[in-house]
Design a protein around this motif. Structure first.
Motif, PDB file in Angstrom:
ATOM      1  N   THR A 100       6.976   1.167  -8.442  1.00  0.00           N
ATOM      2  CA  THR A 100       7.548   0.073  -8.925  1.00  0.00           C
ATOM      3  C   THR A 100       8.055  -0.853  -7.480  1.00  0.00           C
ATOM      4  O   THR A 100       6.978  -0.870  -6.148  1.00  0.00           O
ATOM      5  CB  THR A 100       9.207  -0.381  -8.520  1.00  0.00           C
ATOM      6  N   GLU A 102       8.415  -5.717  -6.708  1.00  0.00           N
ATOM      7  CA  GLU A 102       8.761  -6.879  -7.031  1.00  0.00           C
ATOM      8  C   GLU A 102       8.418  -7.616  -5.689  1.00  0.00           C
ATOM      9  O   GLU A 102       7.894  -6.855  -5.071  1.00  0.00           O
ATOM     10  CB  GLU A 102      10.781  -6.485  -6.615  1.00  0.00           C
ATOM     11  N   GLU A 116      12.319 -14.667  -7.925  1.00  0.00           N
ATOM     12  CA  GLU A 116      11.996 -13.719  -7.947  1.00  0.00           C
ATOM     13  C   GLU A 116      11.608 -13.599  -9.458  1.00  0.00           C
ATOM     14  O   GLU A 116      11.400 -13.876  -9.926  1.00  0.00           O
ATOM     15  CB  GLU A 116      13.210 -12.727  -7.955  1.00  0.00           C
ATOM     16  N   SER A 118       9.952 -10.101 -11.160  1.00  0.00           N
ATOM     17  CA  SER A 118       9.671  -8.672 -11.399  1.00  0.00           C
ATOM     18  C   SER A 118       8.011  -8.854 -11.829  1.00  0.00           C
ATOM     19  O   SER A 118       7.653  -8.912 -12.604  1.00  0.00           O
ATOM     20  CB  SER A 118      10.817  -8.241 -12.550  1.00  0.00           C
ATOM     21  N   PHE A 119       7.745  -6.508 -11.431  1.00  0.00           N
ATOM     22  CA  PHE A 119       6.522  -6.493 -12.009  1.00  0.00           C
ATOM     23  C   PHE A 119       6.598  -4.974 -13.027  1.00  0.00           C
ATOM     24  O   PHE A 119       7.719  -4.770 -13.209  1.00  0.00           O
ATOM     25  CB  PHE A 119       5.633  -5.865 -10.935  1.00  0.00           C
ATOM     26  N   SER A 129       2.508  -9.199 -13.573  1.00  0.00           N
ATOM     27  CA  SER A 129       4.269 -10.015 -13.296  1.00  0.00           C
ATOM     28  C   SER A 129       4.608 -10.496 -15.016  1.00  0.00           C
ATOM     29  O   SER A 129       3.370 -10.548 -15.787  1.00  0.00           O
ATOM     30  CB  SER A 129       3.869 -11.826 -12.614  1.00  0.00           C
TER      31      SER A 129
END
Length: 158
Positions: A100, A102, A116, A118-119, A129
């Protein structure tokens, strides 16, 4: 014959004073403008508290050794349309499948607040992303995790 035709004007102390004062006025004005630009575009802070940073230095070195032992490779960040894309490979060169990712996106000179990102793993270790990345240059502080292993890297993206 005119009275002014043969006269030469004298250079007096008044003229010298005006020249010297004008010169220093220009120098001081330019310095003030340049200082204003320098302070408004870069705070000069690398770490907020250098003493605390020095106390954590050995811990950071140990984390770096641990990360290196994972054998992971993180590619440079590239922009695909309005998204950031990064590939992470394992020691065998294959993409990390169960990892994971981020990130925290920061403007390099702090013009906007960090946010922030998220990927999503879109296959073969390529992460894209989920949120769009605004135009311009950004510094991504990335955390890649797989099981109990973690890697922190910083990548620039334009």
């Amino acid at each position: 014959m005119s009275k002014n035709s043969g006269e030469v004007k004298k250079f007096t102390g008044y003229h010298a004073t005006i020249m010297i004062v004008s010169f220093f006025a220009v120098v001081i004005t330019v310095n003030m403008i340049m200082a204003r630009f320098a302070l408004s575009t870069f705070s000069g802070t690398v770490v907020d508290n250098s003493y605390v940073a020095s106390q954590k230095y050995n811990q950071w070195l140990e984390q770096a050794r641990t990360q290196k032992a994972h054998g992971w490779t993180v590619s440079p960040a590239v922009r695909k349309a309005d998204k950031a894309s990064i590939t992470v490979t394992g020691p065998d060169g294959a993409g990390l499948q169960s990892a994971t990712m981020e990130a925290l996106a920061e403007h390099p000179i702090g013009r906007t607040e960090p946010f922030e990102i998220s990927f999503a793993n879109i296959g073969e270790g390529e992460f894209q992303s989920i949120e769009p990345l605004p135009e311009g240059r950004w510094k991504l502080k990335i955390i890649v995790s797989q099981n109990d292993n973690m890697m922190r890297v910083v990548r620039d993206i334009r």
